[in-house]
Design an enzyme around this catalytic site. Structure first.
Site, PDB file in Angstrom:
ATOM      1  CD  GLU A   1      -1.837   3.937  -6.276  1.00  0.00           C
ATOM      2  OE1 GLU A   1      -2.804   3.474  -6.631  1.00  0.00           O
ATOM      3  OE2 GLU A   1      -0.624   3.296  -5.769  1.00  0.00           O
TER       4      GLU A   1
ATOM      5  NE  ARG B   1      -3.695  -0.660   0.097  1.00  0.00           N
ATOM      6  CZ  ARG B   1      -4.555  -0.724  -0.887  1.00  0.00           C
ATOM      7  NH1 ARG B   1      -4.085  -1.808  -1.733  1.00  0.00           N
ATOM      8  NH2 ARG B   1      -5.371   0.084  -1.236  1.00  0.00           N
TER       9      ARG B   1
ATOM     10  CG  HIS C   1      -2.049  -0.072  -7.114  1.00  0.00           C
ATOM     11  ND1 HIS C   1      -2.557   0.662  -6.194  1.00  0.00           N
ATOM     12  CD2 HIS C   1      -2.076  -1.477  -6.708  1.00  0.00           C
ATOM     13  CE1 HIS C   1      -2.968  -0.024  -5.435  1.00  0.00           C
ATOM     14  NE2 HIS C   1      -2.704  -1.160  -5.554  1.00  0.00           N
TER      15      HIS C   1
END
Length: 526
Positions: free
Chosen positions: A262, A233, A280
């Site tokens: 993000e 994370r 990601h």
């Protein structure tokens, strides 16, 4: 009919699972603009979301009778769990479907960092230079790696790195040390030990305890030339401090898949030449996307029907009282209650719960989940985790729990015996590795099957030809058998548990009853 709305794109296998249910009205609204989506939520029983849909105040003001939200993935940063709880909405996620994908991406980042593969590829392919002397890497063999968080992902990273002959250290205050030591991994309670490793990788959720767990203070204690990996994370490493340490080469390389904000297209980490980044993509494998969609769909089905709330994040359980390895037994217990109530229809007079093994310490929680499962078929929305024991007492149901610290057959075993005016029915179950829930015994018949889907329980005298007769009747009505498990007892009786893909009409039930060897037949949907 229960209505399940899919708010974001999931794999077609998940959509197919939802569409193939006679009691489910599935609407795939993933292509709708979000403002239009909100206008269609009033009648939804369950919604499935991903990161593209924010479950915020605007979303929650648009719902009507919504009972559950399934996040098709691990992270729930986009869901206001506190307000969901206030509105009585259960929030679930799918925490393990992308495990292998995340593990393998972590290993990829580690290998890239020690051998500089992307940069070597770029120099040769883009710059057309053949300069082998620029690409002296290091070897993993003999190096020490520290793993912060040794759960589903961290432990698998550790097992793979053992194969590289690395010295693996695990730091995780929420696991038993034996989980690491049984794998040949060193377990440490001292976080400082992790800081002295050659490579550090983190695999924890993001919370107040883990946010900024690595800052300039910790980096200063690390080896010069350390390698840091984060595929978990964003925000676990302080990005500002990480950036400074990469610039001055205190950190030799970093592999980062997740960021504070993000999409991270303007993040200054991207300007450095000693970091490898990915957008990601920890869950981005074809296999994991299929698993995520199927597990999310199955969770939505169980929640819509009230059978269970797998991986619920906001049920009224004190986190400090229920360890992670015990929570799956709560799901098992509710499913056993739901299974018994469907198999033994009628006014419930008693529910007895037997808990053997470590789970015997959590008998009060097991009682609550057993009652919710048992009364769900009859009380529907009238039963919940708060009022379950009160309603049982109000109805004069005899509720008892028997505990035993050691199980003779499994590490942990739960048995529920549910009695109505007609009969008593017992069902036992346990949880195997990977949190796989299994029914192990039904009324003395040893079985081995996951309690989910549409099931026929067919009890018969143990004589030749019965299985063929059952198969012929189902085939005649175009009912496909997904699984068939058989148990036998010492009274020359057999119990078949048949998983089917279609809803079973009453006409078929009657035909199965007319098989001469048939003793009883029940239909259960979980």
């Amino acid at each position: 009919m229960y209505k399940i709305i899919v708010c974001d794109h999931i794999h077609q296998k998940g959509l197919d699972l939802l569409a193939n249910q006679n009691d489910i009205d599935m609407q795939n609204l993933a292509d709708l603009p979000k403002d239009e989506l909100l206008k269609n939520l009033k009648d939804a029983d369950v919604v499935i979301t991903r990161s593209s849909t924010s479950v915020d105040e605007k979303f929650l003001s648009s719902i009507g009778k919504l009972k559950a939200i399934v996040r098709a993935g691990v992270g729930v940063d986009n869901i206001d769990i506190q307000n969901c709880s206030r509105k009585g909405i259960v929030v679930m996620n799918v925490p393990t479907a992308n495990t292998i994908a995340a593990v393998e991406l972590t290993i990829t980042h580690i290998l890239n960092a020690i051998r500089n593969f992307p940069s070597a590829d770029s120099q040769l392919r883009i710059q057309r230079k053949w300069k082998r002397e620029d690409w002296y890497g290091t070897e993993l063999k003999g190096k020490k790696i520290g793993i912060i968080g040794f759960g589903n992902i961290g432990s698998r990273v550790g097992s793979r790195l053992k194969a590289f002959e690395m010295e693996v250290l695990a730091y995780d205050p929420y696991i038993l040390p034996s989980k690491a030591t049984d794998m040949g991994v060193i377990y440490t309670k001292n976080f400082e030990d992790i800081l002295h490793c050659d490579i550090i990788t983190i695999h924890t959720p993001k919370n107040e305890e883990t946010k900024n767990i690595i800052t300039a203070t910790q980096i200063a204690k690390m080896k010069d030339g350390v390698i840091l990996i984060n595929c978990a994370r964003g925000g676990l490493y302080n990005e500002e401090d990480l950036c400074n340490a990469l610039k001055n080469k205190k950190i030799r390389w970093a592999g980062i898949d997740v960021f504070n904000k993000e999409p991270a297209i303007d993040n200054k980490l991207l300007d450095l030449d000693n970091i490898y980044v990915t957008p990601h993509i920890g869950a981005n494998t074809l296999e994991s996307q299929e698993k995520i969609a199927q597990e999310a769909a199955q969770s939505a089905l169980e929640a819509a029907r009230g059978a269970n709330y797998p991986n619920a994040l906001n049920l009224p359980i004190k986190e400090t009282e229920i360890p992670k390895n015990i929570r799956c037994y709560l799901e098992l217990t509710q499913k056993l209650g739901f299974f018994c109530a469907q198999s033994n229809k009628g006014a419930i007079t008693s529910i007895h719960i037997s808990a053997e093994g470590e789970i015997s310490k959590y008998s009060n929680s097991l009682i609550t989940f057993a009652l919710v499962g048992a009364f769900k078929s009859s009380l529907e929305e009238g039963i919940n985790y708060v009022n379950a024991q009160f309603l049982a007492k109000e109805r004069g149901v005899d509720v008892r729990v028997h505990t035993k610290e050691v199980s003779n057959s499994y590490k942990n075993l739960v048995t529920i015996t549910l009695t109505t005016a007609q009969e008593s029915l017992s069902a036992s179950g346990t949880v195997f590795d990977e949190n796989i829930i299994k029914l192990t015994n039904i009324n003395g018949f040893t079985v081995d099957i996951e309690p989910k889907g549409k099931m026929i329980l067919f009890k018969n005298t143990d004589v030749p030809g019965v299985i063929g007769s059952v198969g012929n009747i189902l085939a005649k009505h175009d009912i496909n058998i997904a699984d068939f498990r058989l148990g036998r007892n010492t009274n020359k009786e057999a119990l078949a548990i048949i998983l089917i893909d279609n809803q079973i009409p009453q006409q078929v039930i009657e035909e199965l009853k007319n098989i001469p060897a048939c003793l009883s037949i029940r239909s259960v949907t979980i």
